[in-house]
Design an enzyme around this catalytic site. Structure first.
Site, PDB file in Angstrom:
ATOM      1  N   ASP A  18      -2.756  44.823 -28.092  1.00 16.86           N
ATOM      2  CA  ASP A  18      -3.335  45.700 -27.073  1.00 16.86           C
ATOM      3  C   ASP A  18      -3.853  46.999 -27.686  1.00 16.86           C
ATOM      4  O   ASP A  18      -3.384  47.428 -28.739  1.00 16.86           O
ATOM      5  CB  ASP A  18      -2.250  46.000 -26.020  1.00 16.86           C
ATOM      6  CG  ASP A  18      -2.849  46.589 -24.756  1.00 16.86           C
ATOM      7  OD1 ASP A  18      -4.055  46.389 -24.495  1.00 16.86           O
ATOM      8  OD2 ASP A  18      -2.110  47.263 -24.017  1.00 16.86           O
ATOM      9  N   HIS A  35     -12.708  45.444 -29.856  1.00 18.21           N
ATOM     10  CA  HIS A  35     -12.361  44.023 -30.038  1.00 18.21           C
ATOM     11  C   HIS A  35     -12.890  43.510 -31.389  1.00 18.21           C
ATOM     12  O   HIS A  35     -12.213  42.742 -32.084  1.00 18.21           O
ATOM     13  CB  HIS A  35     -12.958  43.174 -28.903  1.00 18.21           C
ATOM     14  CG  HIS A  35     -12.382  43.504 -27.562  1.00 18.21           C
ATOM     15  ND1 HIS A  35     -11.042  43.690 -27.350  1.00 18.21           N
ATOM     16  CD2 HIS A  35     -12.967  43.693 -26.353  1.00 18.21           C
ATOM     17  CE1 HIS A  35     -10.814  43.976 -26.079  1.00 18.21           C
ATOM     18  NE2 HIS A  35     -11.967  43.995 -25.455  1.00 18.21           N
ATOM     19  N   SER A  63      -6.045  36.750 -21.675  1.00 23.59           N
ATOM     20  CA  SER A  63      -5.175  36.286 -20.581  1.00 23.59           C
ATOM     21  C   SER A  63      -6.005  35.756 -19.415  1.00 23.59           C
ATOM     22  O   SER A  63      -7.217  36.021 -19.337  1.00 23.59           O
ATOM     23  CB  SER A  63      -4.313  37.449 -20.087  1.00 23.59           C
ATOM     24  OG  SER A  63      -5.111  38.390 -19.396  1.00 23.59           O
ATOM     25  N   ARG A  69     -12.692  40.942 -16.524  1.00 22.80           N
ATOM     26  CA  ARG A  69     -13.400  41.987 -17.273  1.00 22.80           C
ATOM     27  C   ARG A  69     -14.919  41.803 -17.205  1.00 22.80           C
ATOM     28  O   ARG A  69     -15.396  40.723 -16.875  1.00 22.80           O
ATOM     29  CB  ARG A  69     -12.930  41.972 -18.730  1.00 22.80           C
ATOM     30  CG  ARG A  69     -11.483  42.370 -18.807  1.00 22.80           C
ATOM     31  CD  ARG A  69     -11.044  42.688 -20.198  1.00 22.80           C
ATOM     32  NE  ARG A  69      -9.692  43.196 -20.140  1.00 22.80           N
ATOM     33  CZ  ARG A  69      -9.120  43.931 -21.082  1.00 22.80           C
ATOM     34  NH1 ARG A  69      -9.774  44.229 -22.166  1.00 22.80           N
ATOM     35  NH2 ARG A  69      -7.895  44.356 -20.945  1.00 22.80           N
ATOM     36  N   LEU A 129       3.348  27.458 -41.235  1.00 23.67           N
ATOM     37  CA  LEU A 129       3.316  28.340 -40.058  1.00 23.67           C
ATOM     38  C   LEU A 129       2.642  27.672 -38.857  1.00 23.67           C
ATOM     39  O   LEU A 129       1.573  27.076 -38.987  1.00 23.67           O
ATOM     40  CB  LEU A 129       2.529  29.611 -40.430  1.00 23.67           C
ATOM     41  CG  LEU A 129       2.339  30.649 -39.326  1.00 23.67           C
ATOM     42  CD1 LEU A 129       3.647  31.397 -39.063  1.00 23.67           C
ATOM     43  CD2 LEU A 129       1.234  31.634 -39.682  1.00 23.67           C
TER      44      LEU A 129
END
Ligand code: FPP
Length: 259
Positions: A18, A35, A63, A69, A129
């Site tokens: 964020d 971004h 999300s 947005r 990972l």
């Protein structure tokens, strides 16, 4: 004190990335610039997670609520995801990373869906990972959908915790050990609500574009020193151990109180 077993180490880190918009606005740029700069940080954090031999890294990239947005911002976030996947494809495969996207990607452009599907398929057998991007993701939707899957196949049968976990979007993702949120706010924002039940939480003021592998490492080291007890009084125990001990004690105490 019991030495921390593998089960109570920090193995799965999730991050709410964020602060991009505020970072850019403070520098008199548009939010999307944040971004763009933020997307450059992602590969450093993935590399650090890999170097530290974490088992899983789950990143909140978009999300279900982010669909609200402005069009340009949503479009840029889609483009950044696509660019990242194209750029990082080789290092994902060479690095033995298992890549997945969790969320509703049905509404993404076909070309992006294909890149995601191809990378998921080509990295499916990787044993290193587990890198997961939560994209068009909402945790309440994920949980409701898991329950609905159960109801459809097992009408009238009670669901267990394992049944629900097995029907999440990425069933083998596992519990989150550490949830980090950058940007200074202290909230969960509908992210991995089921998986963070026993997670350690860490909130940093650093806005995501300024987040670094050094800070990431410092947070993991710092939180690794915290005592995790999972509801027990024994430090260094695991959730599996405390659940078993609790069940044994509950049965013993019930029997004793009855007699
Ligand atoms: C929250 O910042 C961040 C997002 C909604 C998107 C996170 C995306 C990235 C880090 C870049 C995308 C990269 C890839 C590889 C997909 P915010 O805009 O809500 O910040 P604010 O709280 O300052 O407004």
């Amino acid at each position: 004190m019991i030495t921390c077993t593998e089960d109570c180490e920090i193995q799965h880190v999730a991050i709410i990335m964020d602060g991009n918009g505020r970072w850019a606005q403070k520098r008199s740029h548009s939010r999307v610039w944040g971004h763009i700069r933020g997307s450059k940080v992602v590969s450093d954090i993935v590399q650090e997670a890999k170097d530290r031999k974490l088992k899983a890294l789950t990143l909140y990239a978009f999300s279900t609520e982010n669909w609200s947005r402005p069009y340009l911002e949503v479009k840029i976030l889609f483009a950044l995801l696509k660019k990242f996947l194209l750029q990082e494809r080789k290092s994902v495969i060479d690095g033995n990373i298992r890549f997945k996207v969790m969320g509703n990607i049905a509404d993404l452009p076909d070309s992006t869906k294909k890149i995601i599907n191809d990378l998921e398929k080509d990295s499916a057998d990787a044993t290193g990972l587990k890198l997961t991007f939560a994209f068009s993701y909402g945790s309440r939707t994920e949980i409701v959908s898991a329950i609905n899957k159960w109801i459809t196949t097992h009408p009238g049968v009670e669901i267990t915790q394992k049944d629900l976990t097995d029907r999440l979007l990425v069933p083998d993702l596992g519990d989150v050990d550490l949830l980090i949120r950058t940007g200074g706010d202290q909230r969960i924002s509908n992210f991995l609500l089921w998986q963070i039940a026993y997670s350690e939480l860490f909130f940093t003021q650093t806005k995501w574009p300024d987040f670094s592998s050094e800070e990431f490492g410092r947070i993991v080291d710092y939180v690794s020193k915290r005592e995790r007890r999972f509801g027990s009084t024994i430090s260094g125990t695991s959730l599996k151990d405390t659940t078993q001990i609790a069940e044994k004690n509950r049965k013993f105490i019930q029997t004793t109180l009855r007699s």
